[in-house]
Design a protein around this motif. Sequence first.
Motif, mmCIF file in Angstrom:
data_model
loop_
_atom_site.group_PDB
_atom_site.id
_atom_site.type_symbol
_atom_site.label_atom_id
_atom_site.label_comp_id
_atom_site.label_asym_id
_atom_site.label_seq_id
_atom_site.Cartn_x
_atom_site.Cartn_y
_atom_site.Cartn_z
ATOM 1 N N LEU A 185 -7.238 11.600 -1.137
ATOM 2 C CA LEU A 185 -8.463 11.809 -1.928
ATOM 3 C C LEU A 185 -8.211 12.107 -3.401
ATOM 4 N N GLY A 186 -6.946 12.106 -3.813
ATOM 5 C CA GLY A 186 -6.642 12.329 -5.227
ATOM 6 C C GLY A 186 -5.187 12.019 -5.517
ATOM 7 N N ARG A 187 -4.866 11.911 -6.799
ATOM 8 C CA ARG A 187 -3.537 11.464 -7.214
ATOM 9 C C ARG A 187 -2.434 12.447 -6.853
ATOM 10 N N ASP A 188 -2.649 13.753 -7.089
ATOM 11 C CA ASP A 188 -1.602 14.739 -6.832
ATOM 12 C C ASP A 188 -1.226 14.779 -5.351
ATOM 13 N N ALA A 189 -2.235 14.750 -4.495
ATOM 14 C CA ALA A 189 -1.966 14.770 -3.056
ATOM 15 C C ALA A 189 -1.266 13.489 -2.613
ATOM 16 N N TYR A 238 3.010 2.839 -8.585
ATOM 17 C CA TYR A 238 2.223 2.256 -7.494
ATOM 18 C C TYR A 238 0.812 2.840 -7.466
ATOM 19 N N LEU A 239 0.701 4.152 -7.511
ATOM 20 C CA LEU A 239 -0.613 4.796 -7.421
ATOM 21 C C LEU A 239 -1.512 4.407 -8.583
ATOM 22 N N ASP A 240 -0.943 4.265 -9.770
ATOM 23 C CA ASP A 240 -1.750 3.859 -10.923
ATOM 24 C C ASP A 240 -2.327 2.466 -10.733
ATOM 25 N N ARG A 241 -1.583 1.606 -10.069
ATOM 26 C CA ARG A 241 -2.047 0.219 -9.898
ATOM 27 C C ARG A 241 -3.022 0.055 -8.749
ATOM 28 N N GLU A 242 -2.827 0.793 -7.643
ATOM 29 C CA GLU A 242 -3.643 0.510 -6.449
ATOM 30 C C GLU A 242 -4.625 1.629 -6.086
ATOM 31 N N GLN A 243 -4.333 2.859 -6.496
ATOM 32 C CA GLN A 243 -5.224 4.002 -6.256
ATOM 33 C C GLN A 243 -5.722 4.073 -4.805
ATOM 34 N N PRO A 244 -4.808 4.211 -3.843
ATOM 35 C CA PRO A 244 -5.176 4.179 -2.421
ATOM 36 C C PRO A 244 -5.589 5.559 -1.896
ATOM 37 N N TYR A 245 -6.469 6.212 -2.608
ATOM 38 C CA TYR A 245 -6.762 7.617 -2.302
ATOM 39 C C TYR A 245 -7.672 7.797 -1.091
ATOM 40 N N ASP A 246 -8.236 6.698 -0.596
ATOM 41 C CA ASP A 246 -9.064 6.785 0.621
ATOM 42 C C ASP A 246 -8.307 6.278 1.842
ATOM 43 N N GLU A 272 -1.887 -3.905 3.096
ATOM 44 C CA GLU A 272 -2.333 -5.275 2.855
ATOM 45 C C GLU A 272 -2.290 -5.628 1.379
ATOM 46 N N GLY A 273 -1.923 -4.656 0.542
ATOM 47 C CA GLY A 273 -1.827 -4.883 -0.896
ATOM 48 C C GLY A 273 -0.410 -4.630 -1.385
ATOM 49 N N LEU A 274 -0.308 -4.005 -2.557
ATOM 50 C CA LEU A 274 0.986 -3.739 -3.174
ATOM 51 C C LEU A 274 1.795 -2.701 -2.404
ATOM 52 N N GLY A 275 1.127 -1.947 -1.520
ATOM 53 C CA GLY A 275 1.823 -0.943 -0.732
ATOM 54 C C GLY A 275 2.994 -1.499 0.059
ATOM 55 N N ILE A 276 2.980 -2.777 0.342
ATOM 56 C CA ILE A 276 4.072 -3.407 1.083
ATOM 57 C C ILE A 276 5.405 -3.223 0.356
ATOM 58 N N ALA A 277 5.377 -3.034 -0.954
ATOM 59 C CA ALA A 277 6.595 -2.858 -1.749
ATOM 60 C C ALA A 277 7.239 -1.492 -1.530
ATOM 61 N N LEU A 278 6.538 -0.591 -0.844
ATOM 62 C CA LEU A 278 7.075 0.744 -0.585
ATOM 63 C C LEU A 278 7.924 0.800 0.687
ATOM 64 N N PHE A 279 7.908 -0.283 1.466
ATOM 65 C CA PHE A 279 8.451 -0.216 2.819
ATOM 66 C C PHE A 279 9.828 -0.849 2.943
ATOM 67 N N GLU A 280 10.648 -0.244 3.795
ATOM 68 C CA GLU A 280 11.906 -0.847 4.217
ATOM 69 C C GLU A 280 11.629 -1.864 5.317
ATOM 70 N N ARG A 281 10.833 -1.448 6.306
ATOM 71 C CA ARG A 281 10.415 -2.345 7.366
ATOM 72 C C ARG A 281 9.235 -1.752 8.119
ATOM 73 N N LEU A 282 8.567 -2.625 8.886
ATOM 74 C CA LEU A 282 7.425 -2.235 9.702
ATOM 75 C C LEU A 282 7.782 -2.473 11.162
ATOM 76 N N GLU A 283 7.292 -1.601 12.041
ATOM 77 C CA GLU A 283 7.656 -1.691 13.450
ATOM 78 C C GLU A 283 6.408 -1.463 14.314
#
Length: 198
Positions: free
Chosen positions: A87-91, A142-150, A158-169
Amino acid sequence: MHTTQPPLVLASTSPYRRALLTRLGLTFRTASPDVDERRRPDEPPQVLVLRLAEAKARAVASAHPDAFIIGSDQVACLDDAVLGKPLGRDAAIAQLERASGRTVLFQTGLCLLDARSGQAQTLVEPFRVHFRPLGRQRIEGYLDREQPYDCAGSFKSEGLGIALFERLEGEDPNALIGLPMIRLIRLLESVGIFPLGA
């Protein structure tokens, strides 16, 4: 005069879940469930999401007594802690710093309720996200570009968050977005609703 197929209702106002269900090409309505989503003391995450998925479906059943109702709920877990929506950037920064180089388990509860009989089919779909080591600059960028606070876990897979991952299982990447579509299709088919035709 009765229709051959009961209406389909998604007990959610989530734009992510609505977009996923739209992919099936089925006619459906959305309804906002009024449910207390707080976790009970010592409630395991998988019990929580099962309870809330069914509670959401039942919460809208009185307004849609002849419908099949889809309810869903999701939590992200790191160790024994549940990661909510930041719900916010710091969190969000704190969540991603904690997840850096580690594995977050997403548990998604799914319910298909036949409002006519009150019978519910429920399940939990697990999905694991293995995070890359993340520095503060990468997290903030990342947060500045996508703001996924919800979004639980502070990312949009499904967006840029994929760049944060090593792999999905897991068996269904849609579960990560909030609705396990492969399992949902099986539930719908079990009650005579066939996205691809009978």
